[in-house]
Design an enzyme around this catalytic site. Structure first.
Site, PDB file in Angstrom:
ATOM      1  N   TYR A 101       3.294  -3.060 -13.561  1.00 55.51           N
ATOM      2  CA  TYR A 101       2.594  -2.713 -12.328  1.00 55.51           C
ATOM      3  C   TYR A 101       1.099  -2.819 -12.594  1.00 55.51           C
ATOM      4  CZ  TYR A 101       0.441   0.011  -8.651  1.00 55.51           C
ATOM      5  OH  TYR A 101      -0.366   0.394  -7.612  1.00 55.51           O
ATOM      6  N   GLU A 189      -2.791  -4.806  -5.143  1.00 53.10           N
ATOM      7  CA  GLU A 189      -1.668  -4.428  -6.007  1.00 53.10           C
ATOM      8  C   GLU A 189      -0.789  -5.634  -6.345  1.00 53.10           C
ATOM      9  OE1 GLU A 189       0.705  -0.542  -5.260  1.00 53.10           O
ATOM     10  OE2 GLU A 189       1.981  -2.147  -4.526  1.00 53.10           O
TER      11      GLU A 189
END
Ligand code: GDP
Ligand code: MN
Length: 377
Positions: A101, A189
């Site tokens: 992530y 993101e």
């Protein structure tokens, strides 16, 4: 403002982030042509704003152009959590080694832009934060220097990456930081950021939220707006020049002035209720605007009662009251209403509202107490 994955992906690509080859399609035939051109296995991904598209059947692998056409056709006929799928992204399929992530957000308490990374990628970061918070590593960027390479390398080492992989991770993090800052994003993101079986980094998902207040500086980004991604109530509010934010309570709030709206919400909370929204109709509340605001509030099925808290300053209370009555006649709400009007001509204003069978109150506290009582029965 929300933008789609394929739009964020194009921005990421422009900055040099390692997105995979691909293109967006609105028909199954287009999807087939893209798969043909890519000449290898592809993923077909629904372009809608809901999390967990994979589980919902919105992300499918296809091993041939024929199969890409079939699955694209199926996905384009789907609704994901009530939102129709109008486009799919057809992108090169990647052989995933490990999923990471990487995200950039503003940390208001630190007053810094913070880059977050985790070796537990592929699942929602909120779940990681809940269940394994120590798996998230963070670096706060200096507002003048930005995210430095050494900080990005430190993130990589903290996730257990070594050598070449740690070194090649760093520019991805510093670049995503630049994407965030230069586009006035509120979120940038990559989840998952993938290490392929061959040891290469690939951004398999691209997500960005943009700061609405900064859009005037980015006309190119404003043009990415898709009404499908927006809450219809918020679209209505913007069209009527009303500030509206939906919340999860059950008391609709109609207030003139942002500060008064905030204190109204606090007072409702104080008396044990929960506001369903923040709403500021602004100055000079004319009947049409009151009606538009009332329609927006009542479009929320969780609203069980409405509280009007109006300060009549330049606008006289009797005028506001007539506006409210006109709006009530037009909208005909089925939920109870409590009104507190103060300021110029307040007695006359209250008289008009009582005649219209509204509950009235003289103070904000009394109004909040009444509206909470009315809901409790
Ligand atoms: P989201 O769940 O809506 O955020 O959609 P993502 O784009 O993040 O995809 C969800 C999951 O699908 C990823 O975590 C991967 O496990 C899988 N996935 C996406 N693209 C590929 C791909 O190219 N190859 C493989 N094998 N899996 C993929
Ligand atoms: Mn994702």
């Amino acid at each position: 403002m929300k933008i789609h994955e394929y739009q964020a992906r194009a921005i990421f690509a422009r900055f040099g982030l390692p997105v995979v080859e691909g293109d967006v399609a609105t028909t199954a035939q287009e999807a087939r042509a893209i798969a043909q051109r890519l000449g290898r296995a592809v993923v077909v991904k629904a372009q809608v704003h809901v999390g967990g598209r994979g589980k919902a059947g919105g992300i499918r692998l296809a091993h041939s152009p024929q199969e890409a056409e079939e699955v694209a056709g199926q996905i384009l006929r789907m609704e994901l959590k009530g939102i129709p799928v109008r486009r799919v992204l057809v992108a090169e399929a990647v052989e995933i080694g490990r999923e990471f992530y990487l995200g950039v957000v503003l940390d208001r308490s630190a007053r810094r832009v913070v880059v977050m990374a985790s070796a537990e990628g592929g699942i929602e970061i909120e779940a990681v934060a809940r269940e394994k918070p120590e798996a998230i590593v963070r670096a706060a960027a200096d507002p003048f220097l930005g995210l430095r390479e050494y900080q990005a390398r430190a993130l990589a080492f903290a996730m257990g990456l070594k050598d070449r992989q740690a070194l090649s991770f760093a520019p991805i993090a510093t670049t995503l930081y630049r994407v965030f800052v230069e586009n006035d994003a509120t979120l940038a993101e990559i989840n998952p950021l993938v290490l392929t079986k061959g040891g290469e980094w690939r951004a398999l998902d691209s997500k960005m939220l943009l700061d609405d207040s900064a859009l005037p500086r980015h006309p190119d980004l404003e043009s990415l707006r898709d009404p499908d991604t927006e809450d219809p109530a918020e679209v209505q509010a913007r069209a009527n020049d009303i500030s509206y934010v939906k919340l999860d309570g059950e008391i609709g709030c109609m207030v003139n002035g942002a500060g008064l709206a905030m204190s109204t919400m606090d007072t409702i909370k104080l008396y044990g209720g929960a506001p369903a929204n923040f709403l500021d109709i602004g100055g000079g509340a004319r009947a049409e605007k009151v009606a538009a605001a009332l329609r927006i509030i009542l479009s929320d099925p969780s609203v069980k009662a409405v509280l009007f808290n109006i300060f009549g300053g330049i606008t006289r209370c009797d005028e506001v009251a007539r506006g409210i009555v006109a709006a009530l006649e037009e909208v005909r709400p089925a939920v109870p209403m409590v009104a507190r009007l103060v300021g110029t001509n307040e007695e006359e204003g209250r008289r008009i509202l009582v005649q219209a069978r509204m509950l009235t109150a003289e103070s904000m506290a009394e109004a909040a107490r009444k509206v909470v009582e009315v809901i409790r029965g």
